[in-house]
Design a protein around this motif. Structure first.
Motif, PDB file in Angstrom:
ATOM      1  N   SER A 103     -84.946  22.066  11.562  1.00  0.00           N
ATOM      2  CA  SER A 103     -86.212  21.458  11.946  1.00  0.00           C
ATOM      3  C   SER A 103     -86.865  20.947  10.678  1.00  0.00           C
ATOM      4  O   SER A 103     -86.596  21.435   9.590  1.00  0.00           O
ATOM      5  CB  SER A 103     -87.119  22.478  12.605  1.00  0.00           C
ATOM      6  N   ALA A 104     -87.730  19.970  10.811  1.00  0.00           N
ATOM      7  CA  ALA A 104     -88.237  19.325   9.611  1.00  0.00           C
ATOM      8  C   ALA A 104     -89.454  20.031   9.030  1.00  0.00           C
ATOM      9  O   ALA A 104     -90.299  19.401   8.422  1.00  0.00           O
ATOM     10  CB  ALA A 104     -88.571  17.875   9.917  1.00  0.00           C
ATOM     11  N   GLY A 105     -89.559  21.349   9.243  1.00  0.00           N
ATOM     12  CA  GLY A 105     -90.717  22.076   8.760  1.00  0.00           C
ATOM     13  C   GLY A 105     -91.051  21.756   7.314  1.00  0.00           C
ATOM     14  O   GLY A 105     -92.208  21.609   6.954  1.00  0.00           O
ATOM     15  N   ILE A 157     -84.947  29.366   6.158  1.00  0.00           N
ATOM     16  CA  ILE A 157     -86.284  29.585   6.683  1.00  0.00           C
ATOM     17  C   ILE A 157     -86.625  28.620   7.821  1.00  0.00           C
ATOM     18  O   ILE A 157     -87.214  29.019   8.823  1.00  0.00           O
ATOM     19  CB  ILE A 157     -87.320  29.477   5.541  1.00  0.00           C
ATOM     20  N   TYR A 180     -98.648  23.061   6.251  1.00  0.00           N
ATOM     21  CA  TYR A 180     -97.956  22.034   5.485  1.00  0.00           C
ATOM     22  C   TYR A 180     -98.649  21.670   4.182  1.00  0.00           C
ATOM     23  O   TYR A 180     -98.092  20.948   3.367  1.00  0.00           O
ATOM     24  CB  TYR A 180     -97.764  20.776   6.341  1.00  0.00           C
ATOM     25  N   ASP A 181     -99.881  22.174   3.990  1.00  0.00           N
ATOM     26  CA  ASP A 181    -100.542  21.888   2.722  1.00  0.00           C
ATOM     27  C   ASP A 181    -100.054  22.809   1.616  1.00  0.00           C
ATOM     28  O   ASP A 181    -100.092  22.461   0.447  1.00  0.00           O
ATOM     29  CB  ASP A 181    -102.061  22.028   2.864  1.00  0.00           C
ATOM     30  N   ILE A 221    -101.465  34.979   8.291  1.00  0.00           N
ATOM     31  CA  ILE A 221    -101.500  33.885   7.317  1.00  0.00           C
ATOM     32  C   ILE A 221    -100.222  33.072   7.487  1.00  0.00           C
ATOM     33  O   ILE A 221     -99.122  33.617   7.528  1.00  0.00           O
ATOM     34  CB  ILE A 221    -101.557  34.429   5.878  1.00  0.00           C
ATOM     35  N   SER A 222    -100.399  31.762   7.584  1.00  0.00           N
ATOM     36  CA  SER A 222     -99.266  30.899   7.881  1.00  0.00           C
ATOM     37  C   SER A 222     -98.645  30.400   6.583  1.00  0.00           C
ATOM     38  O   SER A 222     -98.991  29.347   6.084  1.00  0.00           O
ATOM     39  CB  SER A 222     -99.783  29.745   8.734  1.00  0.00           C
ATOM     40  N   PHE A 223     -97.726  31.180   6.024  1.00  0.00           N
ATOM     41  CA  PHE A 223     -97.137  30.788   4.738  1.00  0.00           C
ATOM     42  C   PHE A 223     -96.192  29.605   4.888  1.00  0.00           C
ATOM     43  O   PHE A 223     -96.146  28.722   4.052  1.00  0.00           O
ATOM     44  CB  PHE A 223     -96.371  31.958   4.131  1.00  0.00           C
ATOM     45  N   PHE A 224     -95.428  29.609   5.964  1.00  0.00           N
ATOM     46  CA  PHE A 224     -94.409  28.564   6.120  1.00  0.00           C
ATOM     47  C   PHE A 224     -94.882  27.420   7.014  1.00  0.00           C
ATOM     48  O   PHE A 224     -94.319  26.342   6.982  1.00  0.00           O
ATOM     49  CB  PHE A 224     -93.132  29.163   6.717  1.00  0.00           C
ATOM     50  N   GLY A 225     -95.915  27.664   7.824  1.00  0.00           N
ATOM     51  CA  GLY A 225     -96.307  26.657   8.793  1.00  0.00           C
ATOM     52  C   GLY A 225     -97.464  25.783   8.339  1.00  0.00           C
ATOM     53  O   GLY A 225     -97.764  24.788   8.971  1.00  0.00           O
ATOM     54  N   LEU A 255     -96.947  25.992  13.835  1.00  0.00           N
ATOM     55  CA  LEU A 255     -95.795  25.546  13.058  1.00  0.00           C
ATOM     56  C   LEU A 255     -95.137  26.686  12.290  1.00  0.00           C
ATOM     57  O   LEU A 255     -94.153  26.480  11.589  1.00  0.00           O
ATOM     58  CB  LEU A 255     -96.220  24.439  12.089  1.00  0.00           C
ATOM     59  N   ASP A 256     -95.698  27.878  12.414  1.00  0.00           N
ATOM     60  CA  ASP A 256     -95.120  29.038  11.736  1.00  0.00           C
ATOM     61  C   ASP A 256     -94.370  29.941  12.718  1.00  0.00           C
ATOM     62  O   ASP A 256     -93.724  30.890  12.319  1.00  0.00           O
ATOM     63  CB  ASP A 256     -96.223  29.842  11.048  1.00  0.00           C
TER      64      ASP A 256
END
Lengths: 304, 411
Positions: free
Chosen positions: A253-255, A249, A167-168, A161-165, B235-236
């Protein structure tokens, strides 16, 4: 009381300070003032001046006047600025409507000595002793692709699961992390204020037949005004100056763009430009504006 | 041999220990490179009796602080990168002129390394340590399972066929990462060079070509074709996340610099021996596979350091084959820039890296080393991230990139 007894002595002294007194006063007022000017005001003013220049931050001779170019660049050319602004606003609204009221509610409940209040008090206060950077590190371990949560869910990095990636949702993931700490902080501040309230006030309102909610709204809240002011100001400042968690975190970078990171990204490293100074000035204006407005209104009410 | 000759001149010219104690700043805290650098420091200390203080900083933090570091009280010698990023600091008068060191050890390096070590004023400010190619990495055993011969992957269609095969097996075809904001720059560089050629890359980086040009948009058309084969959490993941996908046999291929060979070796020798690299496939036959990102890492000496002579003395040793040998002796794989490293001692993976390099006619340094630093990190990085978020926005993103380039302060 002792204070009234010493008053005449004090007032006599005020008229004739001894040499020693003057020296002491001069030192006690002068040194902090000097330090304050040197470490706060001069850098702040320089930042404002530099935000109107082009400079890589290394040789003074290279400073070139830019007029408002850095600002027009930010407002008209940089989509990241509006993304960051949006995230800071979400942060502020979340803190103002959810995290801060939750902290106040917890403080109130704990002050009412609900069952297990000691446990709750320590549990909620615990995150506050950690710096935001450490908070970021802990939650990064928990939520990243090869982290703890994905681990116990049995997900490997290819289907994590992409918690940080994502963007929504990532701003809300960060909001949960930031609130984890903020709630405890507000709770503690409010609890300290509640403890100082004269219990007879509560008794009086109970005798008058006020409900719990009425007591809180019409008696406790007004008495708590000084603490309320602090809490509002803290909520605004914490939301706008946010930086540590994001930096830990995402790095530069502009994550997840927020204003604090944009300042750093544009002023640190090899890519230093005074666009970073302009971001800092904008951040300053944004934080100071609502605070001044709020404080003025509060003091006006106090006077009338 | 060049190494022996260099050693001789070093012995006569360096007053062992006379230069006094010095400090060295490493821009890594990773296991393998640390082992390498500590071996270099130890060999220098053993040879000269001169004490070296070793300071290590995590690489992103090091990079972000470099300006302040060099203006403050920096270490006498430190790890850095060649090209634009070195020239910038040399121009600001923050680096020590190493021309005298190059006179001593210059014959151990090919001319191209000297050029990459030279500042805009014609003096040298950099000592190369190692180079690594950016190419398509994969595990030989996984391709064998698919019945694909690595040498058979020459052009884009071959590549897509391989990705398809991986996908049918339920694997990630092309492992990608961009949480750090720089990882995807390598993919952009190479597709751009394949579609539009080396010269276009150089001109785009210098602002002579436009981001809004249809040729730039074309790069993203090809890139988009890879998205269905990528992991979803691009992106993660940071670069090492993508590497993990390859290491754990969850992904078929990855575009990355070969530096991570050491990480595979840390895992096991078998994993390292399974690792392979080929050039990124041809797209436009006109440009074949003639360009490659192959950045050079190495060392500089800081002018504000307390012991400039010490820094130079140490770097003369680090650049000499004797110092290089000390690093090689650790067993951590390294493709040295020094001619003295006998390529016959290369292992199979390193020999293949050399072959991949050999096929390229043009060497690129990497997007964030080939263009302005205030453009690469703060502007291109976020732009590529937002492309991953929504590939359909490509035209909007490119327009914004161009307008942000146009708004940059004059140099």
């Amino acid at each position: 009381m002792s204070s009234s007894a010493t008053r005449p002595v004090r007032s006599r002294r005020r008229r004739a300070f001894s040499r020693g007194d003057r020296l002491t006063l001069g030192l006690f007022v002068g040194v902090p003032t000097l330090l304050h000017l040197l470490l706060v005001w001069i850098p702040a003013i320089l930042t404002i001046v530099l935000s109107f220049t082009y400079w890589t931050g290394i040789r003074f001779g290279d400073i070139k006047w830019a007029g408002v170019a850095n600002y027009t660049n930010i407002f008209t050319k940089t989509p990241a600025f509006y993304d960051a602004l949006r995230n800071n606003v979400i942060w502020l609204v979340w803190f103002a409507l959810l995290a801060t009221p939750a902290g106040v509610l917890l403080a109130y409940q704990i002050d009412r000595h609900i069952r297990g209040h000691r446990f709750y008090q320590s549990a909620y206060y615990f995150p506050v002793v950690l710096s935001l950077a450490v908070t970021g590190i802990i939650w990064n371990f928990m939520l990243r692709s090869d982290g703890f949560i994905n681990g116990i869910l049995g997900r490997d990095i290819d289907n994590a699961i992409s918690f940080f990636g994502n963007y929504d949702i990532n701003i809300y993931v960060i909001m949960v992390i930031a609130s984890w700490r903020h709630v405890g902080y507000i709770m503690l501040l409010y609890l300290a204020g509640l403890k100082a309230i004269d219990p007879t006030l509560r008794e009086a309102s109970a005798i008058d037949g006020a409900t719990e909610w009425e007591t809180f709204r019409k008696v406790i809240l007004p008495v708590m005004r000084p603490v309320n002011v602090i809490i509002v100001v803290i909520t605004i400042i914490e939301s706008l100056r946010a930086f540590d968690i994001i930096y830990v975190i995402y790095g530069t970078s502009a994550g997840l763009p927020i204003l604090g990171v944009l300042v750093f990204q544009n002023i640190a490293g090899e890519g230093a430009s005074m666009k970073g100074a302009a971001y800092a000035v904008l951040l300053f204006v944004l934080s100071i504006g609502p605070i001044i407005a709020y404080l003025r209104q509060q003091f006006r009410e106090d006077v009338s | 041999m060049a190494g022996v000759a260099g050693l001789g001149s070093l012995l006569t010219s360096c007053g062992s220990g006379e230069v006094g104690p010095l400090s060295f700043g490493a821009r890594t805290v990773d296991e393998s490179p640390t082992k390498q650098l500590k071996a270099l420091v130890a060999a220098y200390e053993a040879k000269t009796g001169n004490k070296v203080t070793y300071n290590a900083t995590e690489s992103n933090a090091f990079q972000n602080n470099l300006s302040q570091y060099l203006q403050g009280t920096p270490d006498d010698a430190f790890q850095w990168m060649a090209g634009y990023r070195m020239q910038f600091f040399a121009q600001q008068d923050l680096l020590v002129d190493l021309s005298s060191v190059w006179k001593k050890i210059g014959d151990q390096y090919a001319e191209s390394y000297k050029i990459a070590s030279t500042g805009l004023d014609g003096k040298q400010y950099f000592i190369p340590q190692s180079w690594y190619p950016w190419g398509l990495h994969f595990r030989k055993s996984m391709l064998a399972d698919l019945g694909i011969d690595p040498d058979g992957i020459y052009n884009w269609d071959d590549f897509l066929k391989m990705l398809d095969g991986m996908k049918k097996k339920g694997l990630v075809g092309f492992a990608a990462a961009d949480k750090g904001g720089w990882e995807a720059m390598g993919t952009f560089d190479v597709i751009n060079a394949r579609v539009n050629g080396y010269q276009y890359h150089v001109d785009l980086m210098a602002g002579r070509e436009k981001w809004t040009d249809a040729r730039t948009a074309k790069v993203f058309e090809y890139w988009e074709q890879l998205i269905p084969y990528m992991n979803e959490n691009v992106l993660d993941l940071e670069w090492d996340g993508a590497m993990q996908l390859l290491l754990q046999r969850k992904a078929g291929a990855m575009l990355m610099g070969s530096w991570f060979g050491g990480n595979f070796k840390e895992q096991s020798d078998a994993d390292y021996e399974d690792l392979w690299i080929i050039p990124f496939p041809e797209i436009n036959p006109e440009h074949k596979r003639d360009s490659i990102d192959a950045p050079i890492d190495g060392f500089c000496a800081a002018k504000n350091g307390s012991n400039n002579d010490g820094g130079k003395d140490f770097l003369a040793f680090a650049g000499d084959m004797e110092g290089v040998q000390a690093m090689l002796d650790t067993g951590v794989p390294m493709t040295s820039a020094n001619k003295g490293q006998d390529t016959s001692t290369y292992d199979a993976f390193q020999t293949q890296q050399l072959a991949v390099m050999g096929e390229a006619k043009y060497i690129m340094q990497f997007l964030d080393r080939d263009t302005r630093p205030d453009f690469a990190g703060p502007v291109v990085g976020p732009a590529l991230q937002s492309w991953f978020k929504n590939p359909k926005d490509v035209n909007k993103i490119l327009e914004s990139l161009q307008s942000q380039w146009d708004a940059l302060p004059p140099l």
